[in-house]
Design a protein around this motif. Sequence first.
Motif, PDB file in Angstrom:
ATOM      1  N   SER A  14       0.695  -1.315   0.159  1.00  0.00           N
ATOM      2  CA  SER A  14      -0.058   0.031  -0.106  1.00  0.00           C
ATOM      3  C   SER A  14       0.738   1.102   0.155  1.00  0.00           C
ATOM      4  O   SER A  14       1.630   1.391   0.677  1.00  0.00           O
ATOM      5  N   GLU A  15       0.155   1.900  -0.863  1.00  0.00           N
ATOM      6  CA  GLU A  15       1.471   3.940  -0.623  1.00  0.00           C
ATOM      7  C   GLU A  15       1.371   4.356   0.770  1.00  0.00           C
ATOM      8  O   GLU A  15       0.310   4.184   1.341  1.00  0.00           O
ATOM      9  N   GLY A  16       2.633   4.578   1.015  1.00  0.00           N
ATOM     10  CA  GLY A  16       3.493   5.013   2.766  1.00  0.00           C
ATOM     11  C   GLY A  16       2.848   3.290   3.317  1.00  0.00           C
ATOM     12  O   GLY A  16       4.266   4.188   4.128  1.00  0.00           O
ATOM     13  N   ALA A  17       3.430   2.233   2.942  1.00  0.00           N
ATOM     14  CA  ALA A  17       3.949   0.770   3.741  1.00  0.00           C
ATOM     15  C   ALA A  17       5.890   1.245   3.308  1.00  0.00           C
ATOM     16  O   ALA A  17       5.686   1.606   2.388  1.00  0.00           O
ATOM     17  N   SER A  18       6.297   0.302   4.068  1.00  0.00           N
ATOM     18  CA  SER A  18       7.461   0.629   4.312  1.00  0.00           C
ATOM     19  C   SER A  18       7.680  -0.626   3.226  1.00  0.00           C
ATOM     20  O   SER A  18       7.073  -2.036   2.500  1.00  0.00           O
ATOM     21  N   LYS A  78      12.643   0.668   1.380  1.00  0.00           N
ATOM     22  CA  LYS A  78      12.624   2.423   1.231  1.00  0.00           C
ATOM     23  C   LYS A  78      11.351   2.566   2.223  1.00  0.00           C
ATOM     24  O   LYS A  78      10.401   1.207   2.749  1.00  0.00           O
ATOM     25  N   SER A  80       9.087   4.600   2.470  1.00  0.00           N
ATOM     26  CA  SER A  80       7.370   4.640   2.638  1.00  0.00           C
ATOM     27  C   SER A  80       7.494   5.290   1.076  1.00  0.00           C
ATOM     28  O   SER A  80       8.224   6.049   0.808  1.00  0.00           O
ATOM     29  N   HIS A  82       5.688   5.450  -2.306  1.00  0.00           N
ATOM     30  CA  HIS A  82       4.790   6.495  -2.917  1.00  0.00           C
ATOM     31  C   HIS A  82       4.472   5.379  -4.470  1.00  0.00           C
ATOM     32  O   HIS A  82       5.156   4.474  -5.575  1.00  0.00           O
ATOM     33  N   TRP A  83       3.242   5.454  -5.142  1.00  0.00           N
ATOM     34  CA  TRP A  83       2.696   4.769  -6.024  1.00  0.00           C
ATOM     35  C   TRP A  83       3.427   4.973  -7.524  1.00  0.00           C
ATOM     36  O   TRP A  83       3.271   3.965  -8.384  1.00  0.00           O
ATOM     37  N   ASP A  85       6.339   4.410  -7.458  1.00  0.00           N
ATOM     38  CA  ASP A  85       7.458   3.583  -7.210  1.00  0.00           C
ATOM     39  C   ASP A  85       6.844   2.254  -8.104  1.00  0.00           C
ATOM     40  O   ASP A  85       7.861   1.119  -8.515  1.00  0.00           O
ATOM     41  N   VAL A 111       1.848  -0.985  -6.293  1.00  0.00           N
ATOM     42  CA  VAL A 111       1.270  -0.475  -4.790  1.00  0.00           C
ATOM     43  C   VAL A 111      -0.226   0.081  -5.296  1.00  0.00           C
ATOM     44  O   VAL A 111      -0.581   0.466  -6.527  1.00  0.00           O
ATOM     45  N   LEU A 113      -3.051   2.246  -4.010  1.00  0.00           N
ATOM     46  CA  LEU A 113      -3.750   3.516  -3.068  1.00  0.00           C
ATOM     47  C   LEU A 113      -4.852   2.993  -2.457  1.00  0.00           C
ATOM     48  O   LEU A 113      -5.275   2.300  -1.926  1.00  0.00           O
TER      49      LEU A 113
END
Lengths: 113, 113
Positions: A14-18, A78, A80, A82-83, A85, A111, A113
């Motif tokens: 998910s976006e924002g996840a590691s 990474k 966090s 981002h979409w 990525d 990824v 959202l």
Amino acid sequence: AQSVTQPDIHITVSEGASLELRCNYSYGATPYLFWYVQSPGQGLQLLLKYFSGDTLVQGIKGFEAEFKRSQSSFNLRKPSVHWSDAAEYFCAVGTGTASKLTFGTGTRLQVTL
Amino acid sequence: DAGITQSPRYKITETGRQVTLMCHQTWSHSYMFWYRQDLGHGLRLIYYSAAADITDKGEVPDGYVVSRSKTENFPLTLESATRSQTSVYFCASSERTNTDTQYFGPGTRLTVL
């Protein structure tokens, strides 16, 4: 001969996840290690590389990787995602005696959202 | 600054025909490489060149021919195309050796009917 294994063919986060993408290599001496990223329809772009020294390497786009000799690993991380990525990621190994790289089979990152 | 270019970007041909894929780089890099990318195999090295008039085989050279009369150009020829050569072909260059970053072209998608 050197070899590279990327055990995960496809990963969804998910976006924002590691994020952590795994890479294991096989080579008798200290290898040169690389991570490349390939966006859809594009060529490969270097994210980061390790030759020697500090085992934690910083790259572009907020990525980092850690060389662990005892585990023969060079995992990409990474904190966090981002979409943007979403792409395919390739680990590669080179040696000092040959002017060529051996690539892994890649990990496709999706990824959500 | 054009960097590294490949032509054509897309090519459809028939079995048995000769096909040449072009690669041109503007950096005067010493090393140039040809890879093919296939699902499940990642990138595999076909041929590489350390300098003009110096070429060497990679992992999968059979059915391919290369030449390098000028530093900036590295054409790849399929002398008699086969269906198994349907793939995406990437050209890359690096300044000195495998310890240097390899810069990739955008790729050529080749379909052999």
